[in-house]
Scaffold this motif. Structure first.
Motif, PDB file in Angstrom:
ATOM      1  N   PHE A 137       0.765  -1.292   0.005  1.00 29.39           N
ATOM      2  CA  PHE A 137      -0.012  -0.113   0.000  1.00 29.39           C
ATOM      3  C   PHE A 137       0.961   1.203   0.009  1.00 29.39           C
ATOM      4  O   PHE A 137       0.753   2.235  -0.914  1.00 29.39           O
ATOM      5  N   GLY A 140       2.608   1.871  -3.177  1.00 30.79           N
ATOM      6  CA  GLY A 140       1.824   2.079  -4.389  1.00 30.79           C
ATOM      7  C   GLY A 140       1.915   1.031  -5.314  1.00 30.79           C
ATOM      8  O   GLY A 140       1.522   1.298  -6.242  1.00 30.79           O
ATOM      9  N   SER A 142       0.391  -2.116  -5.049  1.00 34.45           N
ATOM     10  CA  SER A 142      -0.993  -2.789  -4.823  1.00 34.45           C
ATOM     11  C   SER A 142      -1.888  -1.911  -4.224  1.00 34.45           C
ATOM     12  O   SER A 142      -1.684  -0.811  -3.558  1.00 34.45           O
ATOM     13  N   PHE A 143      -3.207  -2.178  -4.453  1.00 36.36           N
ATOM     14  CA  PHE A 143      -4.224  -1.086  -3.919  1.00 36.36           C
ATOM     15  C   PHE A 143      -5.350  -1.973  -3.245  1.00 36.36           C
ATOM     16  O   PHE A 143      -5.443  -3.252  -3.575  1.00 36.36           O
ATOM     17  N   ASP A 144      -6.110  -1.286  -2.646  1.00 37.27           N
ATOM     18  CA  ASP A 144      -7.351  -1.831  -2.117  1.00 37.27           C
ATOM     19  C   ASP A 144      -8.474  -0.784  -2.382  1.00 37.27           C
ATOM     20  O   ASP A 144      -9.073  -0.158  -1.486  1.00 37.27           O
ATOM     21  N   CYS A 145      -9.119  -0.525  -3.632  1.00 36.21           N
ATOM     22  CA  CYS A 145      -9.989   0.152  -3.968  1.00 36.21           C
ATOM     23  C   CYS A 145     -11.279   0.245  -3.124  1.00 36.21           C
ATOM     24  O   CYS A 145     -12.119   1.073  -3.015  1.00 36.21           O
ATOM     25  N   LEU A 151      -5.619  -6.700  -0.383  1.00 36.33           N
ATOM     26  CA  LEU A 151      -5.376  -6.031  -1.641  1.00 36.33           C
ATOM     27  C   LEU A 151      -6.149  -6.543  -2.727  1.00 36.33           C
ATOM     28  O   LEU A 151      -6.642  -7.646  -2.728  1.00 36.33           O
ATOM     29  N   ASP A 152      -6.434  -5.814  -3.624  1.00 37.07           N
ATOM     30  CA  ASP A 152      -7.396  -5.889  -4.736  1.00 37.07           C
ATOM     31  C   ASP A 152      -6.959  -7.313  -5.470  1.00 37.07           C
ATOM     32  O   ASP A 152      -7.862  -8.271  -5.792  1.00 37.07           O
ATOM     33  N   CYS A 173     -15.258  -1.815  -8.003  1.00 34.90           N
ATOM     34  CA  CYS A 173     -14.522  -0.360  -7.852  1.00 34.90           C
ATOM     35  C   CYS A 173     -14.860   0.435  -9.144  1.00 34.90           C
ATOM     36  O   CYS A 173     -14.969   1.557  -9.106  1.00 34.90           O
TER      37      CYS A 173
END
Length: 189
Positions: A137, A140, A142-145, A151-152, A173
Motif C-alpha cells: 500500500f 503504491g 498494490s491497491f485496495d479500492c 489487496l485488490d 470499484c
C-alpha cells in the motif's frame, strides 16, 4: 609496598575482591589481568552478570573492544545478551531488530519496528510477493479500492471480487467510479 602487612591493609578497608588476602592493587602490580583498566582484577568480574552477561568468563567490555562479540547499538552489552534480555529479534539471528533496521541489513517499510521478513505469510502478504501488504500500500504497488483491508489482487485471486476485463481492478470499484453497467447486473459492460 607500604610497610603495612597486607592483612592489615585489608582489615583497614583496602579492597581484596577475590579474597586471596592480597590487596587488588598488589594483585594488579603483580600482573593480574585487568583488560578494561578499571582497577579491578578480571578474576573478580568474570562470571558476574554485571560485567560478563553471558557468563562465559570474559568481561563484556573487553570482548566488545577486541571485536570478539558485536555490540551494534554501542550500549556496552553484547548483542546476544541484549536479545536474551528481551530486545526484539524476530528472525532469531541474535542481532536486535532495531540494529538490523538501522544498518540496512533488514527492512521495516511501515516503520513499526518489526522486520518485514518477520511479517511473511498469507496473513500479512496475501499475494506472496515477499512484501507485507501494508508496504505494498505504502509503495503504491498494490491497491485496495474497496477499502476492505485486502489487496485488490488478493480479492480477485481469492474470489472475493469479480474482475472480468483483465485490468486487475475489481469490477465493483470500477462500477463505483462510474464505469458503465447499462443492464445493471453488477458486471462491467
Amino acid at each position: 609496598g607500604n610497610g603495612v602487612p597486607d592483612v592489615c591493609d585489608i582489615e583497614a578497608g583496602v579492597v581484596d575482591c577475590d579474597g586471596n588476602e592480597i590487596p587488588d592493587l598488589c594483585d594488579l602490580a603483580s600482573g593480574a589481568a585487568d583488560c578494561d583498566g578499571d582497577g579491578v582484577p578480571d578474576s573478580c568480574q568474570m562470571f558476574d552478570p554485571q560485567f560478563d552477561c553471558d557468563l562465559d568468563g570474559a568481561i563484556d567490555s573487553c570482548e566488545i573492544a577486541a571485536g570478539n562479540v558485536p555490540d551494534c547499538d554501542g550500549n556496552g552489552v553484547p548483542d546476544a545478551c541484549d536479545v536474551a534480555a528481551g530486545e526484539p529479534d524476530c528472525d532469531g539471528n541474535s542481532i536486535p531488530d532495531d540494529c538490523e533496521i538501522a544498518d540496512g541489513s533488514a527492512f521495516d517499510c511501515d516503520l513499526d519496528g518489526v522486520l518485514d521478513i518477520c511479517k511473511g505469510g498469507v496473513a500479512f502478504d496475501c499475494n506472496n510477493n515477499g512484501i507485507p501488504d501494508e508496504c505494498d500500500f505504502i509503495a503504491g504497488t498494490s491497491f485496495d479500492c474497496n477499502l476492505n483491508g485486502i489487496l485488490d489482487d488478493c480479492d480477485i485471486a481469492q474470489g472475493i471480487a469479480v474482475e472480468c476485463d483483465g485490468d486487475g481492478v475489481p469490477d465493483s470499484c470500477q462500477l463505483a467510479a462510474g464505469a458503465p453497467d447499462c443492464n445493471g447486473n453488477g458486471i462491467l459492460d
